[in-house]
Design a protein around this motif. Sequence first.
Motif, PDB file in Angstrom:
ATOM      1  N   GLN A  51       0.725  -1.301   0.048  1.00 30.23           N
ATOM      2  CA  GLN A  51       0.016  -0.060  -0.032  1.00 30.23           C
ATOM      3  C   GLN A  51       0.884   1.147  -0.027  1.00 30.23           C
ATOM      4  OE1 GLN A  51      -2.666   0.247   3.249  1.00 30.23           O
ATOM      5  NE2 GLN A  51      -4.102   2.062   2.122  1.00 30.23           N
ATOM      6  N   ALA A  52       0.956   2.023  -1.064  1.00 29.66           N
ATOM      7  CA  ALA A  52       1.630   3.050  -1.112  1.00 29.66           C
ATOM      8  C   ALA A  52       1.096   4.166  -2.368  1.00 29.66           C
ATOM      9  CB  ALA A  52       3.021   2.757  -1.574  1.00 29.66           C
ATOM     10  N   ASP A  53       1.523   5.555  -1.884  1.00 31.71           N
ATOM     11  CA  ASP A  53       1.170   6.531  -2.814  1.00 31.71           C
ATOM     12  C   ASP A  53       1.974   6.317  -4.044  1.00 31.71           C
ATOM     13  OD1 ASP A  53       0.933   9.057  -4.257  1.00 31.71           O
ATOM     14  OD2 ASP A  53       0.204  10.078  -2.637  1.00 31.71           O
ATOM     15  N   VAL A  54       1.537   6.421  -5.326  1.00 30.16           N
ATOM     16  CA  VAL A  54       2.325   6.518  -6.432  1.00 30.16           C
ATOM     17  C   VAL A  54       3.225   7.388  -6.637  1.00 30.16           C
ATOM     18  CG1 VAL A  54       0.810   7.706  -8.067  1.00 30.16           C
ATOM     19  CG2 VAL A  54       2.257   6.059  -9.171  1.00 30.16           C
ATOM     20  N   THR A  55       3.199   8.735  -6.065  1.00 31.07           N
ATOM     21  CA  THR A  55       4.244   9.730  -6.006  1.00 31.07           C
ATOM     22  C   THR A  55       5.315   9.519  -4.942  1.00 31.07           C
ATOM     23  OG1 THR A  55       2.876  11.189  -4.749  1.00 31.07           O
ATOM     24  CG2 THR A  55       2.464  11.392  -6.963  1.00 31.07           C
ATOM     25  N   ARG A  56       5.032   8.453  -4.010  1.00 33.39           N
ATOM     26  CA  ARG A  56       6.064   8.253  -2.962  1.00 33.39           C
ATOM     27  C   ARG A  56       6.262   6.764  -3.084  1.00 33.39           C
ATOM     28  NH1 ARG A  56       2.960  12.092  -1.039  1.00 33.39           N
ATOM     29  NH2 ARG A  56       1.792  10.816   0.564  1.00 33.39           N
ATOM     30  N   LEU A  57       6.735   5.918  -3.841  1.00 35.43           N
ATOM     31  CA  LEU A  57       6.784   4.522  -3.844  1.00 35.43           C
ATOM     32  C   LEU A  57       8.022   4.229  -3.030  1.00 35.43           C
ATOM     33  CD1 LEU A  57       6.370   3.793  -7.683  1.00 35.43           C
ATOM     34  CD2 LEU A  57       4.766   3.385  -5.683  1.00 35.43           C
ATOM     35  N   PRO A  58       7.932   3.332  -1.820  1.00 31.95           N
ATOM     36  CA  PRO A  58       8.917   2.796  -1.092  1.00 31.95           C
ATOM     37  C   PRO A  58       9.674   1.680  -1.800  1.00 31.95           C
ATOM     38  CG  PRO A  58       7.066   1.702  -0.493  1.00 31.95           C
ATOM     39  CD  PRO A  58       6.414   2.538  -1.652  1.00 31.95           C
ATOM     40  N   LEU A  59      10.281   1.999  -3.097  1.00 30.81           N
ATOM     41  CA  LEU A  59      11.132   1.178  -3.842  1.00 30.81           C
ATOM     42  C   LEU A  59      12.453   1.789  -4.358  1.00 30.81           C
ATOM     43  CD1 LEU A  59       7.865  -0.024  -5.830  1.00 30.81           C
ATOM     44  CD2 LEU A  59       9.102  -1.509  -4.112  1.00 30.81           C
ATOM     45  N   ALA A  60      13.412   1.120  -4.593  1.00 32.78           N
ATOM     46  CA  ALA A  60      14.520   1.413  -4.874  1.00 32.78           C
ATOM     47  C   ALA A  60      14.756   2.026  -6.166  1.00 32.78           C
ATOM     48  CB  ALA A  60      15.784   0.499  -4.744  1.00 32.78           C
ATOM     49  N   ASP A  61      15.564   2.890  -6.468  1.00 29.82           N
ATOM     50  CA  ASP A  61      15.814   3.423  -8.042  1.00 29.82           C
ATOM     51  C   ASP A  61      16.179   2.208  -8.877  1.00 29.82           C
ATOM     52  OD1 ASP A  61      15.575   5.824  -6.687  1.00 29.82           O
ATOM     53  OD2 ASP A  61      17.503   6.644  -7.100  1.00 29.82           O
ATOM     54  N   GLY A  62      15.655   2.350 -10.001  1.00 27.85           N
ATOM     55  CA  GLY A  62      16.126   1.312 -11.173  1.00 27.85           C
ATOM     56  C   GLY A  62      15.901  -0.126 -10.632  1.00 27.85           C
ATOM     57  N   ALA A  63      14.923  -0.367  -9.806  1.00 26.35           N
ATOM     58  CA  ALA A  63      14.680  -1.737  -9.299  1.00 26.35           C
ATOM     59  C   ALA A  63      13.962  -2.793 -10.187  1.00 26.35           C
ATOM     60  CB  ALA A  63      13.809  -1.880  -7.968  1.00 26.35           C
ATOM     61  N   PHE A  64      13.358  -2.170 -11.297  1.00 21.29           N
ATOM     62  CA  PHE A  64      12.289  -2.845 -12.123  1.00 21.29           C
ATOM     63  C   PHE A  64      12.564  -2.828 -13.598  1.00 21.29           C
ATOM     64  CE2 PHE A  64      10.045  -1.900  -8.242  1.00 21.29           C
ATOM     65  CZ  PHE A  64       9.501  -3.036  -7.802  1.00 21.29           C
ATOM     66  N   ASP A  65      12.389  -4.102 -14.301  1.00 19.03           N
ATOM     67  CA  ASP A  65      12.403  -3.744 -15.967  1.00 19.03           C
ATOM     68  C   ASP A  65      11.191  -3.479 -16.350  1.00 19.03           C
ATOM     69  OD1 ASP A  65      15.003  -5.576 -15.700  1.00 19.03           O
ATOM     70  OD2 ASP A  65      13.697  -6.787 -14.502  1.00 19.03           O
ATOM     71  N   ARG A  66      10.166  -3.517 -15.920  1.00 16.04           N
ATOM     72  CA  ARG A  66       9.117  -3.111 -16.407  1.00 16.04           C
ATOM     73  C   ARG A  66       7.912  -2.579 -15.562  1.00 16.04           C
ATOM     74  NH1 ARG A  66       5.376  -7.306 -19.561  1.00 16.04           N
ATOM     75  NH2 ARG A  66       7.479  -8.420 -19.539  1.00 16.04           N
ATOM     76  N   CYS A  67       7.095  -1.382 -15.813  1.00 17.21           N
ATOM     77  CA  CYS A  67       6.091  -0.858 -14.990  1.00 17.21           C
ATOM     78  C   CYS A  67       4.954  -1.005 -15.831  1.00 17.21           C
ATOM     79  CB  CYS A  67       6.595   0.484 -14.531  1.00 17.21           C
ATOM     80  SG  CYS A  67       5.462   1.438 -13.727  1.00 17.21           S
ATOM     81  N   LEU A  68       3.776  -1.346 -15.219  1.00 19.12           N
ATOM     82  CA  LEU A  68       2.647  -1.470 -15.836  1.00 19.12           C
ATOM     83  C   LEU A  68       1.444  -0.686 -15.060  1.00 19.12           C
ATOM     84  CD1 LEU A  68       0.257  -3.196 -17.313  1.00 19.12           C
ATOM     85  CD2 LEU A  68       0.207  -4.873 -15.654  1.00 19.12           C
TER      86      LEU A  68
END
Length: 213
Positions: free
Chosen positions: A105-122
């Motif tokens: 559960q998170a706000d899309v403008t403040r994602l608790p995720l690291a920089d460059g962590a994903f290959d794809r965003c949907l």
Amino acid sequence: MADWRRSRLIARVYDFWITHERLGAPGGRLLWGADMRRFYLDLRDAARPGAGERVLDVPCGGGTAFTALTPEAGGYVAVDVSALMLRRARDRARRRGLRLAGLLQADVTRLPLADGAFDRCLSSLGLHCFADPAAALAEMARVLRPGGALWGTVVVRGTGWRRDALIRVLRRAGAFGAVITAEDLARMLEAAGFHDADVRLNGAIARFSARRT
């Protein structure tokens, strides 16, 4: 501005409509002039992870894209601001036997995720629900690796007065946030740090894809 954290009725109605293709297809044609068969096919293709891919689904809603996943989709992280939507997504994942990497559960403008962590965003039918679409796209760019792919769909303004009138009603009801045009979307993608942007209209629904610079 949309507030899906509090609007349980809107969340339930939306999730029921979009996850049942027999309702979603005629509803999308009636409301938005869109061929929803194409929408569901594209969504399944975009959500399905390749070998070793890390995929971020934001906002995931009630797990509409989960139909594309196999139980081994371990690199898939689903995020939504609504606790109700996440509960529905968690139930859907459990029924399908999915072992996801995370449901957050998170706000899309403040994602608790690291920089460059994903290959794809949907981002399926979510951008029009955000108060600040430009900030949302910038945050999606941040968590994608260089060259990472963005794919999404969004309801846009400027495709006809009846659809624009419906957008105004949904904004007043709290279902929609800041709704942009297809031209706005192309500019925002570039400003957020994406290239090779492709924006295509399907009625009032814009399908977009781009690569992280």
